[in-house]
Design an enzyme around this catalytic site. Structure first.
Site, PDB file in Angstrom:
ATOM      1  N   GLY A 144       8.812  43.412  59.139  1.00 51.56           N
ATOM      2  CA  GLY A 144       8.099  43.901  60.315  1.00 51.56           C
ATOM      3  C   GLY A 144       7.413  45.228  60.087  1.00 51.56           C
ATOM      4  N   CYS A 145       7.503  45.736  58.875  1.00 55.41           N
ATOM      5  CA  CYS A 145       6.830  46.993  58.527  1.00 55.41           C
ATOM      6  C   CYS A 145       5.615  46.671  57.663  1.00 55.41           C
ATOM      7  CB  CYS A 145       7.770  47.913  57.756  1.00 55.41           C
ATOM      8  SG  CYS A 145       9.198  48.459  58.703  1.00 55.41           S
ATOM      9  N   ALA A 146       4.535  47.382  57.880  1.00 56.19           N
ATOM     10  CA  ALA A 146       3.343  47.183  57.058  1.00 56.19           C
ATOM     11  C   ALA A 146       3.594  47.663  55.630  1.00 56.19           C
ATOM     12  CB  ALA A 146       2.154  47.921  57.659  1.00 56.19           C
TER      13      ALA A 146
END
Length: 132
Positions: free
Chosen positions: A49-51
């Site tokens: 869920g993190c870029a």
């Protein structure tokens, strides 16, 4: 309920009036953290869920919550340092009492982070809460 290390960040932010100075301060906090050993950068510690690439290694020691983390992005590494200041050293029994959004709101971070960074920050908080 915040840890003394987090309160120090709040005080620093109050002193630094310009957001660019605050942004640099967050990056400097990340640079000051010890790197996470490569052996801990595994799928089990990776935050989805993190870029950016983000790993959080959490462990209870003697009833106290500890964690370390790493990211390939400087600002995200700084955000990990802020979360570490908020959560590291909290007794396991008190983790549920930490309101991360209220505490982080004291820094006005959400107003200055991109949507992707805000989503990543929420994903890191969720991972901490799940693991704790």
């Amino acid at each position: 309920m915040a840890q003394p290390a987090f309160e120090e960040i709040v005080e620093d932010f109050e002193f630094l009036e310009d957001w660019e100075d605050r942004y640099r301060h967050v990056i400097d906090l990340g640079k000051a953290m010890e790197p996470l050993p490569d052996a801990l950068k595994v799928p089990a510690t990776k935050v989805e869920g993190c870029a950016s690439q983000v790993w959080l290694h959490m462990r209870p020691e003697g009833g106290i919550f500890h964690f370390d983390g790493e990211s390939d992005a400087m600002i995200v590494r700084g955000l990990i340092a802020v979360l570490k200041a908020l959560y590291d050293g909290v007794p396991m029994a008190e983790l549920g009492q930490v309101d991360p959004m209220a505490e982080l709101g004291r820094l006005n971070l959400q107003e200055h982070l991109s949507a992707q960074r805000s989503n990543g920050l929420r994903a890191m908080i969720e991972r901490i809460r799940e693991q704790a």
